[in-house]
Design a protein around this motif. Structure first.
Motif, PDB file in Angstrom:
ATOM      1  N   TYR A   1       0.845  -1.195   0.000  1.00  0.00           N
ATOM      2  CA  TYR A   1       0.000   0.000   0.000  1.00  0.00           C
ATOM      3  C   TYR A   1       0.882   1.248   0.000  1.00  0.00           C
ATOM      4  O   TYR A   1       2.026   1.216   0.473  1.00  0.00           O
ATOM      5  CB  TYR A   1      -0.908   0.011   1.232  1.00  0.00           C
ATOM      6  CG  TYR A   1      -2.112  -0.890   1.080  1.00  0.00           C
ATOM      7  CD1 TYR A   1      -3.297  -0.422   0.526  1.00  0.00           C
ATOM      8  CD2 TYR A   1      -2.045  -2.227   1.469  1.00  0.00           C
ATOM      9  CE1 TYR A   1      -4.389  -1.249   0.371  1.00  0.00           C
ATOM     10  CE2 TYR A   1      -3.137  -3.064   1.317  1.00  0.00           C
ATOM     11  CZ  TYR A   1      -4.303  -2.576   0.761  1.00  0.00           C
ATOM     12  OH  TYR A   1      -5.382  -3.400   0.598  1.00  0.00           O
TER      13      TYR A   1
ATOM     14  N   SER B   1      -5.076   5.502   1.417  1.00  0.00           N
ATOM     15  CA  SER B   1      -3.937   4.701   0.966  1.00  0.00           C
ATOM     16  C   SER B   1      -4.392   3.897  -0.244  1.00  0.00           C
ATOM     17  O   SER B   1      -5.556   3.481  -0.327  1.00  0.00           O
ATOM     18  CB  SER B   1      -3.450   3.777   2.088  1.00  0.00           C
ATOM     19  OG  SER B   1      -2.293   3.057   1.697  1.00  0.00           O
TER      20      SER B   1
ATOM     21  N   PRO C   1       0.077   6.083   3.932  1.00  0.00           N
ATOM     22  CA  PRO C   1      -1.201   6.765   4.166  1.00  0.00           C
ATOM     23  C   PRO C   1      -1.031   8.270   4.299  1.00  0.00           C
ATOM     24  O   PRO C   1      -0.026   8.754   4.815  1.00  0.00           O
ATOM     25  CB  PRO C   1      -1.697   6.142   5.481  1.00  0.00           C
ATOM     26  CG  PRO C   1      -0.489   5.546   6.118  1.00  0.00           C
ATOM     27  CD  PRO C   1       0.419   5.153   5.006  1.00  0.00           C
TER      28      PRO C   1
END
Length: 275
Positions: free
Chosen positions: A111, A134, A114
């Motif tokens: 990912y 994300s 964030p």
């Protein structure tokens, strides 16, 4: 990892020399039934039946001669998350299966770090909203919000998570947290990829702007629809000048009043001449 290469192991535990003219080698997927690649006696190289694995799945003739029938799989995609079945058959022994190996391939993607958006200049005890985003990960993530003041997990009832597949077949996540604001609020968004045993975190604290000292109240701001303007504090020299001028005017008025009063008294009590 998506886009990387992997080796699926299938090694014969005994012997070091194999006459490949006596062996059939198959790599296949059982559900749905798909032949990934195979080798037949007399062929100079392995073959493919499924275009999805064309130029991606490879067997090494040199390694197979030593009993290593491992599959090299390049440019991994999400569709490769399968159970792969390796079957080695010896022709001279009545098509006996001399080796069978089942390999389960797990696929993952990192990912993005964030990003947390925060409200601006909220009031004490006002409900505020934090948003954490994300993208491009796999499998589905677990989202946590942490109170950095005491490192405690915030109640999941305070957050609303939306996870969806993007055009690449990977997951994007948006998490919205609603809490009561306090002057010491400091929260952290955590995106967990369980398959990779990986946590990505990003923190945000209201009431501080870049360059200011943590714990020191931020400069007051006036919020409008299109910009934020700092309220300039009154300079010390300007405030002193205003006070001095004000006191001077008051002293002048007082002096004039006292002089008029004194002249009136003097005129009434001592004058004896002709009016």
């Amino acid at each position: 990892m998506v886009g990387s290469s992997v080796e699926l192991s299938c090694i014969y535990p005994e012997g070091t020399n194999f006459d490949l003219n006596d062996f059939y080698v198959y790599w296949q997927i059982n559900e749905p039934k798909t032949v990934v690649t195979y080798y037949l006696p007399g062929n100079s190289s392995p073959r493919h039946e499924d275009n999805h694995y064309q130029n991606r799945a490879e067997l090494s003739l040199h390694r197979m001669e030593r009993g290593d029938f491992s599959l090299q799989l390049r440019n991994i995609t999400l569709q490769d998350e399968q159970r792969f079945h390796c079957v080695v058959i010896r022709k001279s022994k009545g098509l006996e299966r001399v080796l069978e190996v089942l390999v389960k391939l797990h696929v993952a993607a990192n990912y993005s770090m964030p990003v947390v958006s925060t409200p601006i200049s909220p009031s004490q005890d006002e409900e505020v909203t934090f948003t954490c985003t994300s993208t491009n990960g796999y499998p589905q993530p677990k989202v946590y919000w942490v109170n950095r003041t005491d490192n405690s997990l915030l109640d999941e009832a305070l957050q609303n998570n939306t996870v969806f597949l993007n055009e690449r077949g990977l997951y994007d996540v948006v998490s919205i947290l609603r809490v009561r604001w306090t002057s010491t609020m400091n929260v952290q968004c955590c995106i967990e990829n369980k398959l990779l045993h990986q946590n990505l975190t990003s923190s945000s604290q209201i009431g501080e702007t870049p360059g200011e000292t943590p714990g020191v109240p931020a400069t007051p701001t006036r919020v409008s629809s299109d910009r934020i303007t700092d309220i300039p504090p009154l300079k010390a020299q300007e405030s002193v000048s205003v006070i001095v001028i004000t006191l001077g005017i008051l002293a002048l008025i007082t002096g004039m009043a006292a002089g008029l009063f004194c002249r009136k008294r003097c005129s009434c009590g001592k004058y004896r001449g002709t009016r």
